[in-house]
Enzyme design. Structure first.
Site, mmCIF file in Angstrom:
data_model
loop_
_atom_site.group_PDB
_atom_site.id
_atom_site.type_symbol
_atom_site.label_atom_id
_atom_site.label_comp_id
_atom_site.label_asym_id
_atom_site.label_seq_id
_atom_site.Cartn_x
_atom_site.Cartn_y
_atom_site.Cartn_z
ATOM 1 N N ASP A 50 0.867 -1.163 0.000
ATOM 2 C CA ASP A 50 0.000 0.000 0.000
ATOM 3 C C ASP A 50 0.914 1.226 0.000
ATOM 4 O OD1 ASP A 50 -2.375 1.682 0.574
ATOM 5 O OD2 ASP A 50 -1.441 1.850 2.565
ATOM 6 N N ASP A 68 -0.140 5.184 0.938
ATOM 7 C CA ASP A 68 -0.393 6.134 2.020
ATOM 8 C C ASP A 68 -0.487 5.412 3.361
ATOM 9 O OD1 ASP A 68 -0.635 8.587 0.446
ATOM 10 O OD2 ASP A 68 -2.480 7.711 -0.344
ATOM 11 N N ASP A 113 -1.543 -0.653 5.989
ATOM 12 C CA ASP A 113 -1.805 -0.081 7.317
ATOM 13 C C ASP A 113 -3.277 0.004 7.670
ATOM 14 O OD1 ASP A 113 -2.179 2.042 5.344
ATOM 15 O OD2 ASP A 113 -2.316 3.406 7.051
#
Length: 219
Positions: free
Chosen positions: A13, A15, A170
């Protein structure tokens, strides 16, 4: 430490995993709502939708009443994030070194992100990470997380099986996408969502820092 043998493709991922962009995302979304004459959503509400595609994220926030409103809100957000907002979006400390080390080791690397293509391309160029990734997918190009579409397309493009793929993210959107695609997942607990929430989805582990993530991936 989690068992990470037989990983051919590592998918990151962006961001909250490689880049610390939460502040600019939140401020840009709130500014977009203000531009449209809507009450800006609380910071916590915006953080809750980070990781989704932009359209899906905006539709989860109150204040969009029509397709025209949605189109204008998307345009205002992108204007603020890409042009006017000056909140720094640095890579997390050690992230660039980790990506470069994995690439030099011969690891296939990819990105699966809710960012727009323009936003990801800008970030790849500004950080200098573009040469190290073999493939990338953005939510606007296929289905948004947690749908497995991005992972399926990346694996098809690079010729890798789910059993040989690892997703790192995250948010629970990343972990659910991995589950839906039949691939293993590692969580990082220094981004948008707390480790307790991430661990509910039973990833292989939850790294509290890039340093620990690097230890797991490079050992």
């Amino acid at each position: 430490m989690p068992e990470l043998q037989a990983i051919e493709l590592v998918v990151f991922d962006w961001d909250g995993t490689l880049m610390d962009s939460e502040g600019r995302i939140v401020a840009s979304m709130q500014a977009a709502f203000t531009d449209m004459g809507r009450p800006p959503p609380p910071s916590a509400a915006v953080r809750e939708v980070i990781g989704l595609g932009l359209e899906e994220a905006i539709l989860r926030l109150p204040g969009v009443s029509s397709d025209q409103d949605l189109s204008e809100m998307i345009a205002r957000y992108r204007h603020h994030f890409l042009v006017t907002n000056t909140i720094p979006t640095p890579l997390f400390e050690g992230a660039k070194a980790l990506v470069e080390a994995l690439h030099q080791r011969g690891q296939l690397l990819a990105v699966a992100t809710g960012k727009s293509r323009k936003g990801l391309d800008q970030a790849l160029d500004q950080t200098g990470l573009r040469p190290w990734f073999h493939a990338t997918r953005c939510a606007e190009e296929t289905a948004s997380k947690p749908h497995p579409g991005m992972l399926h397309e990346l694996m098809d493009e690079l010729g890798v099986k789910p059993a040989d793929t690892l997703m790192i993210g995250d948010t629970d959107y990343d972990l659910l996408m991995a589950q839906n695609a039949g691939v293993r997942a590692l969580a990082v607990g220094y981004g948008t969502q707390p480790p307790t929430r991430l661990l509910e989805h039973k990833p292989l582990g939850c790294a509290s820092s890039i340093a620990l993530l690097s230890e797991w991936l490079l050992r």
